[in-house]
Design a protein around this motif. Structure first.
Motif, PDB file in Angstrom:
ATOM      1  N   LEU A 151       6.142  22.786 -44.685  1.00  0.00           N
ATOM      2  CA  LEU A 151       4.807  23.321 -43.924  1.00  0.00           C
ATOM      3  C   LEU A 151       4.620  22.685 -42.683  1.00  0.00           C
ATOM      4  O   LEU A 151       4.949  21.370 -42.408  1.00  0.00           O
ATOM      5  CB  LEU A 151       3.622  22.952 -44.857  1.00  0.00           C
ATOM      6  N   GLY A 152       4.259  23.302 -41.684  1.00  0.00           N
ATOM      7  CA  GLY A 152       3.966  22.727 -40.401  1.00  0.00           C
ATOM      8  C   GLY A 152       3.467  23.689 -39.341  1.00  0.00           C
ATOM      9  O   GLY A 152       3.102  24.585 -39.293  1.00  0.00           O
ATOM     10  N   ALA A 153       3.954  23.189 -37.857  1.00  0.00           N
ATOM     11  CA  ALA A 153       3.474  24.012 -36.858  1.00  0.00           C
ATOM     12  C   ALA A 153       4.798  24.947 -36.271  1.00  0.00           C
ATOM     13  O   ALA A 153       5.869  24.378 -36.313  1.00  0.00           O
ATOM     14  CB  ALA A 153       3.277  22.945 -35.720  1.00  0.00           C
ATOM     15  N   ALA A 154       4.431  25.811 -35.523  1.00  0.00           N
ATOM     16  CA  ALA A 154       5.426  26.792 -34.906  1.00  0.00           C
ATOM     17  C   ALA A 154       5.054  27.042 -33.573  1.00  0.00           C
ATOM     18  O   ALA A 154       3.891  27.127 -33.147  1.00  0.00           O
ATOM     19  CB  ALA A 154       5.588  28.025 -35.758  1.00  0.00           C
ATOM     20  N   TRP A 155       6.185  27.271 -32.644  1.00  0.00           N
ATOM     21  CA  TRP A 155       6.124  27.826 -31.472  1.00  0.00           C
ATOM     22  C   TRP A 155       7.116  28.781 -31.171  1.00  0.00           C
ATOM     23  O   TRP A 155       8.158  28.918 -31.665  1.00  0.00           O
ATOM     24  CB  TRP A 155       6.238  26.597 -30.282  1.00  0.00           C
ATOM     25  N   ALA A 156       6.724  29.920 -30.192  1.00  0.00           N
ATOM     26  CA  ALA A 156       7.425  30.794 -29.682  1.00  0.00           C
ATOM     27  C   ALA A 156       6.949  31.394 -28.282  1.00  0.00           C
ATOM     28  O   ALA A 156       6.165  31.324 -27.795  1.00  0.00           O
ATOM     29  CB  ALA A 156       7.471  32.009 -30.906  1.00  0.00           C
ATOM     30  N   HIS A 157       8.181  32.044 -27.738  1.00  0.00           N
ATOM     31  CA  HIS A 157       8.159  32.503 -26.400  1.00  0.00           C
ATOM     32  C   HIS A 157       8.170  33.904 -26.497  1.00  0.00           C
ATOM     33  O   HIS A 157       9.485  34.411 -27.053  1.00  0.00           O
ATOM     34  CB  HIS A 157       9.096  31.910 -25.319  1.00  0.00           C
ATOM     35  N   PHE A 158       7.337  34.731 -26.021  1.00  0.00           N
ATOM     36  CA  PHE A 158       7.153  36.152 -26.113  1.00  0.00           C
ATOM     37  C   PHE A 158       7.363  36.728 -24.862  1.00  0.00           C
ATOM     38  O   PHE A 158       6.594  36.558 -23.957  1.00  0.00           O
ATOM     39  CB  PHE A 158       5.830  36.761 -26.889  1.00  0.00           C
ATOM     40  N   ASP A 159       8.227  37.913 -24.625  1.00  0.00           N
ATOM     41  CA  ASP A 159       8.207  38.742 -23.404  1.00  0.00           C
ATOM     42  C   ASP A 159       7.540  40.078 -23.849  1.00  0.00           C
ATOM     43  O   ASP A 159       7.849  40.470 -24.791  1.00  0.00           O
ATOM     44  CB  ASP A 159       9.377  38.988 -23.003  1.00  0.00           C
ATOM     45  N   TYR A 160       6.361  40.504 -22.847  1.00  0.00           N
ATOM     46  CA  TYR A 160       6.024  41.826 -23.156  1.00  0.00           C
ATOM     47  C   TYR A 160       6.316  42.689 -22.170  1.00  0.00           C
ATOM     48  O   TYR A 160       6.322  42.431 -20.898  1.00  0.00           O
ATOM     49  CB  TYR A 160       4.444  41.699 -23.235  1.00  0.00           C
ATOM     50  N   SER A 161       6.092  44.170 -22.266  1.00  0.00           N
ATOM     51  CA  SER A 161       5.985  45.106 -21.323  1.00  0.00           C
ATOM     52  C   SER A 161       4.859  46.180 -21.715  1.00  0.00           C
ATOM     53  O   SER A 161       4.766  46.341 -22.792  1.00  0.00           O
ATOM     54  CB  SER A 161       7.450  45.857 -21.378  1.00  0.00           C
ATOM     55  N   ASP A 162       4.480  47.029 -20.681  1.00  0.00           N
ATOM     56  CA  ASP A 162       3.344  47.775 -20.769  1.00  0.00           C
ATOM     57  C   ASP A 162       3.657  48.855 -19.903  1.00  0.00           C
ATOM     58  O   ASP A 162       3.481  48.806 -18.437  1.00  0.00           O
ATOM     59  CB  ASP A 162       2.037  47.168 -20.792  1.00  0.00           C
ATOM     60  N   ASN A 163       4.270  50.162 -20.136  1.00  0.00           N
ATOM     61  CA  ASN A 163       4.743  51.088 -19.203  1.00  0.00           C
ATOM     62  C   ASN A 163       3.973  52.601 -19.551  1.00  0.00           C
ATOM     63  O   ASN A 163       4.205  53.071 -20.756  1.00  0.00           O
ATOM     64  CB  ASN A 163       6.353  51.317 -19.354  1.00  0.00           C
TER      65      ASN A 163
END
Length: 249
Positions: A151-163
């Motif tokens: 159990l603990g903390a999480a991090w993530a890097h996300f890329d998005y697009s809107d077209n």
């Protein structure tokens, strides 16, 4: 007569002593039992690597003018991942307490296209480029097999697009987001300090507003909710500890 009697006694004593000596020499020699291995010690620092597969759900809610034409978009994400991990264990009895950090490069992605009543369509996409966790682990060991939860903390890097399909609007955005994670796994110490594991983790990054390029000076903000699950297989090498716990006699 007396001399014969004395000689007989001396001869009998000599024969008896010889027989006793021969009997003592014939007795087996007992050696101490060798040390007996009674359990495996999971204590120590470890480093390793993993590969796996991730899948999740992304919900996108539009707060711009297009939000009047389309409902919240819900789409699945999936893809492969791989990375490294490290941590430490301390064993007391059958219980093993420790902490772990891991990092994964990932290709967990997905998209959704929705038609607009104005004769156009809009496509939104999300991709997790990397993910990492910092967790506390608690497990129970049966010799070389360890079952644990984390159990603990999480991090993530996300890329998005809107077209828009018409091409009149196209924008991208990215963010690094924090959340929480819970998981469980099983690890097997198969050779010396080497161990292999299989693990499942669930990560929830919550809902955040992501800003895109404006439309005619009107800000574009999308509420994005991210949840990801992953299954990993990994290999660890442990430094320190005692290896097998040995009982000495």
């Amino acid at each position: 007569m007396k001399k014969s009697f004395v000689a007989g006694c001396v001869l009998s004593a000599f024969i008896g002593s010889s027989a006793m000596a021969a009997d003592l020499a014939a007795r087996p020699v007992y050696k101490a039992a060798p040390p007996v291995e009674v359990g495996y010690d999971w204590s120590g620092l470890y480093l390793g690597g993993h590969i796996g597969y991730g899948w999740g759900n992304t919900d996108v809610t539009d707060h711009t003018v297009f939000g009047f034409f389309i409902p919240t978009q819900k789409f699945d994400t999936k893809g492969f991942l791989g990375g490294v991990q490290g941590g430490w264990n301390y064993q007391f009895g059958h219980f093993v307490l420790g902490s772990e950090v891991d990092f994964s490069w990932s290709d967990v992605k997905g998209d959704q296209t929705s038609a607009l009543v104005i004769g156009d369509s809009i496509t939104r996409s999300s991709k997790a480029k990397w993910m990492g966790t910092a967790t506390t682990r608690l497990g129970y060991a049966w010799d070389r097999v360890l079952v644990y939860s984390k159990l603990g903390a999480a991090w993530a890097h996300f890329d998005y697009s809107d077209n828009l399909a018409s091409g009149i609007y196209s924008s991208t955005a990215s963010e690094t987001r924090s959340g929480w994670t819970v998981g469980t796994g099983i690890e097997w110490a198969f050779a010396g300090n080497w161990s292999a594991k299989v693990e499942y983790d669930y990560m929830d990054f919550g809902r955040r507003t992501v800003d895109f390029a404006p439309v005619a000076f009107i800000p574009v903000g999308l509420d994005v909710d991210q949840r990801i699950s992953q299954v990993k297989v990994g290999l660890n090498y442990r430094f320190g500890g005692m290896g097998p716990v040995v009982a000495k006699y």
